[in-house]
Design an enzyme around this catalytic site. Structure first.
Site, PDB file in Angstrom:
ATOM      1  N   GLN A   1      54.967  73.530  71.343  1.00 62.34           N
ATOM      2  CA  GLN A   1      54.797  74.914  71.804  1.00 62.34           C
ATOM      3  C   GLN A   1      55.149  75.880  70.676  1.00 62.34           C
ATOM      4  OE1 GLN A   1      53.509  75.829  74.822  1.00 62.34           O
ATOM      5  NE2 GLN A   1      53.602  77.942  74.119  1.00 62.34           N
TER       6      GLN A   1
ATOM      7  N   ASP B   1      45.906  70.038  70.826  1.00 62.41           N
ATOM      8  CA  ASP B   1      45.818  71.495  70.658  1.00 62.41           C
ATOM      9  C   ASP B   1      44.750  71.865  69.618  1.00 62.41           C
ATOM     10  OD1 ASP B   1      47.195  73.292  72.195  1.00 62.41           O
ATOM     11  OD2 ASP B   1      49.073  73.168  71.061  1.00 62.41           O
TER      12      ASP B   1
ATOM     13  N   LYS C   1      52.064  73.890  82.176  1.00 65.82           N
ATOM     14  CA  LYS C   1      51.224  72.818  81.629  1.00 65.82           C
ATOM     15  C   LYS C   1      51.688  71.468  82.172  1.00 65.82           C
ATOM     16  CE  LYS C   1      50.317  75.416  77.385  1.00 65.82           C
ATOM     17  NZ  LYS C   1      50.783  75.629  76.007  1.00 65.82           N
TER      18      LYS C   1
END
Ligand code: NDP
Length: 292
Positions: free
Chosen positions: A97, A120, A53
């Site tokens: 994460q 997200d 990413k």
């Protein structure tokens, strides 16, 4: 038209759109999209995801910063880090994460992220807005799935979409999205307690598999000519590869290929789309397009 929905190809178009728009944003507004990654612990798969990413951010011309903290970080230590990024003007998106180490309350961490920086789309404010059809950050994997359908010109209106899996990051948000007027699907969500699963899935015009079980969906699960979206990422042993494993989806690709109308491969399907939509969300955050 190709039967394979090539997520790599579609995502590379999206990435180049993001790159061009980023250049314009920098030139015209002097704003560089900024994304902060927080990763706790040493999980090798999570490290690879964050590295990929970060690389995608560099290629898009973004500013990105990764805070890799030890797995024994305290919950308050992690909350402090989030607060720091919440008030950092260079940062438009924050990505924690998952999964987090077991001693940390994942829910508390997600809720601490400013929902205006929640690229997200996991914060309850964004999840709620998604389900009532308001503008919000859409979780990247569901967003990638619907973007693939849209860019392949699949006329979803009136189609019966069946989703296997009801997680907060894939199953539920993709169901909410497909119910929106721009897709107008009739949606059914299945899970491990759904009786006679095959009888439901074999009526699907669009079948989305987000289960986490390698090659679970066989040809007798699917309807002739249907669109199959395979979200699964499963590591299975493979002595013929250098690493000793291979990545497979939740759908038995070979078994389903000649019966379905279209299908996403694994790898090279939903996975690359997820990263592309993370870039899209971060750019939109920097532009103030979702929230002013
Ligand atoms: P979860 O484990 O959170 O959810 C799995 C879902 O599958 C659950 O709802 C579960 O039902 C259901 N399920 C499990 N077994 C069965 C069964 N036998 N029959 C019917 N339903 C079943 O997984 P995620 O949603 O997080 O991820 C799903 C897969 O997608 C994983 O392989 C993951 O790695 C992958 N993934 C890929 C991404 C990408 O970018 N390509 C991004 C995110 C995930 P129940 O709720 O009843 O337990």
């Amino acid at each position: 038209m190709s039967k394979i929905i090539d997520g790599k190809e579609i995502s590379s178009h999206i990435k180049s759109e993001v790159r061009s728009e980023t250049e314009i944003l920098k030139k015209e507004k002097n704003v560089t999209p900024g994304l902060a990654f927080i990763i706790a612990g040493e999980d090798p798969a999570s490290r690879v995801y964050v590295k990929n990413k970060g690389k995608a951010c560099d290629e898009a011309g973004f500013y990105s910063v990764t805070e890799a903290v030890p797995g024994d970080i305290t919950e308050s230590g992690l909350l402090d880090l989030i607060r720091r990024f919440n008030s950092d003007e260079k940062i438009h998106g924050i990505l924690v994460q998952l999964p987090l180490p077991a001693h940390i309350d994942q829910k508390k961490i997600i809720e601490a992220i400013d929902y205006k920086k929640d690229v997200d789309g996991f914060h309850p404010v964004n999840a709620g807005k998604l389900s009532i059809g308001d503008k919000c950050f859409i979780p990247c994997t569901p967003f990638g799935i619907t973007e693939m359908l849209r860019r392949k010109n699949i006329k979803t209106e009136g189609m019966r979409a069946v989703i296997i899996g009801r997680s907060n990051i894939v199953g539920k948000p993709v169901a909410s999205l497909l119910l929106r007027p721009e897709f107008n699907c009739t949606v059914t969500v299945c899970h491990s307690r759904t009786p006679d699963l095959k009888s439901v899935t074999s009526e699907a015009d669009i079948l989305i598999a987000a289960i986490g079980r390698a090659d679970f969906v066989k040809r007798d699960f699917i309807k002739e000519g249907s669109v199959i979206i395979d979200v699964g990422i499963n590591r299975t042993e493979d002595k013929e590869t250098k690493s000793g494993y291979k990545i497979t989806g939740d759908v038995d690709y070979k078994d389903c290929f000649d019966k379905c109308g279209m299908i996403t491969p694994v790898p090279g399907g939903v996975g690359p789309m997820t990263i592309a939509m993370l870039l899209r969300n971060t750019l939109d955050a920097a532009k103030g397009k979702i929230y002013d």
